[in-house]
Design a protein around this motif. Structure first.
Motif, PDB file in Angstrom:
ATOM      1  N   ASN A 116       0.839  -1.197   0.000  1.00 12.08           N
ATOM      2  CA  ASN A 116       0.000   0.000   0.000  1.00 12.08           C
ATOM      3  C   ASN A 116       0.875   1.247   0.000  1.00 12.08           C
ATOM      4  OD1 ASN A 116      -2.296   1.545   0.007  1.00 12.08           O
ATOM      5  ND2 ASN A 116      -2.828   1.174   2.142  1.00 12.08           N
ATOM      6  N   SER A 117       0.433   2.250  -0.728  1.00  6.23           N
ATOM      7  CA  SER A 117       1.073   3.559  -0.753  1.00  6.23           C
ATOM      8  C   SER A 117       0.129   4.496  -1.491  1.00  6.23           C
ATOM      9  CB  SER A 117       2.440   3.496  -1.454  1.00  6.23           C
ATOM     10  OG  SER A 117       3.110   4.739  -1.369  1.00  6.23           O
ATOM     11  N   GLY A 118       0.571   5.718  -1.729  1.00  5.67           N
ATOM     12  CA  GLY A 118      -0.288   6.651  -2.435  1.00  5.67           C
ATOM     13  C   GLY A 118       0.453   7.914  -2.810  1.00  5.67           C
ATOM     14  N   GLY A 140      -3.448  -3.581  -6.938  1.00  2.22           N
ATOM     15  CA  GLY A 140      -4.768  -3.962  -7.415  1.00  2.22           C
ATOM     16  C   GLY A 140      -5.796  -2.872  -7.334  1.00  2.22           C
ATOM     17  N   ALA A 141      -5.446  -1.722  -6.747  1.00  4.10           N
ATOM     18  CA  ALA A 141      -6.409  -0.628  -6.580  1.00  4.10           C
ATOM     19  C   ALA A 141      -5.837   0.707  -7.015  1.00  4.10           C
ATOM     20  CB  ALA A 141      -6.871  -0.557  -5.125  1.00  4.10           C
ATOM     21  N   ALA A 142      -4.724   0.700  -7.763  1.00  3.13           N
ATOM     22  CA  ALA A 142      -4.146   1.955  -8.227  1.00  3.13           C
ATOM     23  C   ALA A 142      -5.174   2.714  -9.058  1.00  3.13           C
ATOM     24  CB  ALA A 142      -2.894   1.694  -9.054  1.00  3.13           C
ATOM     25  N   GLY A 143      -5.389   3.970  -8.694  1.00  5.65           N
ATOM     26  CA  GLY A 143      -6.387   4.778  -9.378  1.00  5.65           C
ATOM     27  C   GLY A 143      -7.623   5.054  -8.564  1.00  5.65           C
ATOM     28  N   TRP A 178     -13.371   6.233  -3.014  1.00  5.09           N
ATOM     29  CA  TRP A 178     -14.084   6.027  -4.277  1.00  5.09           C
ATOM     30  C   TRP A 178     -13.274   5.093  -5.174  1.00  5.09           C
ATOM     31  CZ3 TRP A 178     -15.226  10.058  -1.321  1.00  5.09           C
ATOM     32  CH2 TRP A 178     -16.535  10.558  -1.327  1.00  5.09           C
ATOM     33  N   TYR A 179     -13.933   4.046  -5.664  1.00 11.46           N
ATOM     34  CA  TYR A 179     -13.259   3.080  -6.521  1.00 11.46           C
ATOM     35  C   TYR A 179     -12.930   3.693  -7.884  1.00 11.46           C
ATOM     36  CZ  TYR A 179     -15.015  -0.341  -3.152  1.00 11.46           C
ATOM     37  OH  TYR A 179     -15.288  -1.044  -2.009  1.00 11.46           O
ATOM     38  N   ASP A 212     -12.897  -4.170 -12.729  1.00  9.97           N
ATOM     39  CA  ASP A 212     -12.662  -5.544 -13.146  1.00  9.97           C
ATOM     40  C   ASP A 212     -11.585  -5.651 -14.223  1.00  9.97           C
ATOM     41  OD1 ASP A 212     -14.265  -4.202 -14.961  1.00  9.97           O
ATOM     42  OD2 ASP A 212     -15.306  -6.001 -15.627  1.00  9.97           O
ATOM     43  N   LYS A 213     -11.050  -4.510 -14.673  1.00 11.36           N
ATOM     44  CA  LYS A 213     -10.059  -4.497 -15.740  1.00 11.36           C
ATOM     45  C   LYS A 213      -8.677  -4.198 -15.166  1.00 11.36           C
ATOM     46  CE  LYS A 213      -9.103  -2.343 -20.229  1.00 11.36           C
ATOM     47  NZ  LYS A 213      -9.565  -1.329 -21.211  1.00 11.36           N
ATOM     48  N   ALA A 214      -7.730  -5.084 -15.433  1.00 10.10           N
ATOM     49  CA  ALA A 214      -6.378  -4.901 -14.905  1.00 10.10           C
ATOM     50  C   ALA A 214      -5.703  -3.714 -15.575  1.00 10.10           C
ATOM     51  CB  ALA A 214      -5.559  -6.161 -15.133  1.00 10.10           C
ATOM     52  N   VAL A 215      -5.082  -2.864 -14.783  1.00 12.03           N
ATOM     53  CA  VAL A 215      -4.349  -1.727 -15.336  1.00 12.03           C
ATOM     54  C   VAL A 215      -2.902  -1.699 -14.859  1.00 12.03           C
ATOM     55  CG1 VAL A 215      -6.400  -0.289 -15.602  1.00 12.03           C
ATOM     56  CG2 VAL A 215      -5.107  -0.187 -13.475  1.00 12.03           C
ATOM     57  N   GLU A 216      -2.600  -2.457 -13.808  1.00  9.69           N
ATOM     58  CA  GLU A 216      -1.255  -2.447 -13.241  1.00  9.69           C
ATOM     59  C   GLU A 216      -0.409  -3.584 -13.803  1.00  9.69           C
ATOM     60  OE1 GLU A 216      -1.649  -2.199  -8.838  1.00  9.69           O
ATOM     61  OE2 GLU A 216      -3.709  -1.636  -9.328  1.00  9.69           O
TER      62      GLU A 216
END
Length: 219
Positions: free
Chosen positions: A96-98, A121-124, A149-150, A155-159
């Motif tokens: 985790n980071s940001g 898995g949650a970047a963005g 906020w998601y 459901d689409k991989a971006v990382e």
């Protein structure tokens, strides 16, 4: 037929407008990280007894963030209206980071600002920290949290896989914040209550690396 072109006042005005637009678009990019040290940044750690050099260090053009203790590096300067580009990767199994923009107020865990999430898995995702406000589509609101906020199309991989470099592009204007990961639009919001502030990179539990941090002002 004359070898010379006669420029009418309308043509001259049009040429001047094109020149001004070109000059505006060619705003000089600022290297926020010089690849050698953390000049232009300061370190804040929750543990006052910890050595900052054990958490944040620079080697071979890369910022190595140990992830512990909790804390961050933050720019000395405040910015508004820009495109921020940076690369990050997980040397281990993620974590985790940001990236915070428009950070204001006193140093603490965590200061007021808009967080562009970097969690594996949650970047963005967006986090609105310490009362920061941004209008985001309520369909993506995490009902279990007042400030999360998601991203779009979760459901689409971006990382990219751990160990590979990812690219963040964060566009911030007076009324708009847009997040792009590896060339894909992943989130956006409007009407932030903070229009200007510092930029922050988190230490939040796991090792992460950063490089090629640059900011291009938007005129």
């Amino acid at each position: 037929m004359s070898r010379f072109t006669k420029h009418t006042p309308m043509m001259v005005a049009a040429m001047a407008a094109l020149w001004l637009a070109s000059s505006s678009a060619a705003a000089e990019t600022i290297q926020l990280f010089n690849g050698q040290n953390l000049d232009g940044w300061r370190v804040f750690l929750d543990d006052k007894n910890a050595d900052p050099k054990d958490t944040f260090s620079v080697k071979d053009g890369v910022i190595h963030d140990a992830g512990k203790p909790a804390g961050y590096i933050i720019t000395d300067q405040e910015f508004d209206n820009y495109v921020l580009k940076l690369q990050w990767r997980w040397p281990g199994k993620g974590g985790n980071s940001g990236v915070f923009v428009h950070v204001i107020g006193e140093d603490k865990i965590w200061p007021k600002g808009i967080e562009a999430q970097l969690q594996s898995g949650a970047a963005g995702d967006f986090w609105l920290v310490d009362g920061a406000k941004l209008t985001i589509d309520e369909k993506r609101h995490d009902k279990g949290s007042e400030r999360h906020w998601y991203r779009l199309k979760t459901d689409k991989a971006v990382e990219k896989p751990e160990g590979e470099w990812n690219q963040y592009e964060i566009t911030v204007t007076g009324d708009h914040v847009k997040l792009v990961v590896n060339g894909q639009l992943v989130n956006e919001g409007t009407n932030p209550d903070i229009k200007r502030g510092r930029i922050l990179l988190q230490s939040e539990g796991a090792p992460i690396e950063f490089r090629n941090i640059e900011l291009t002002p938007i005129k």
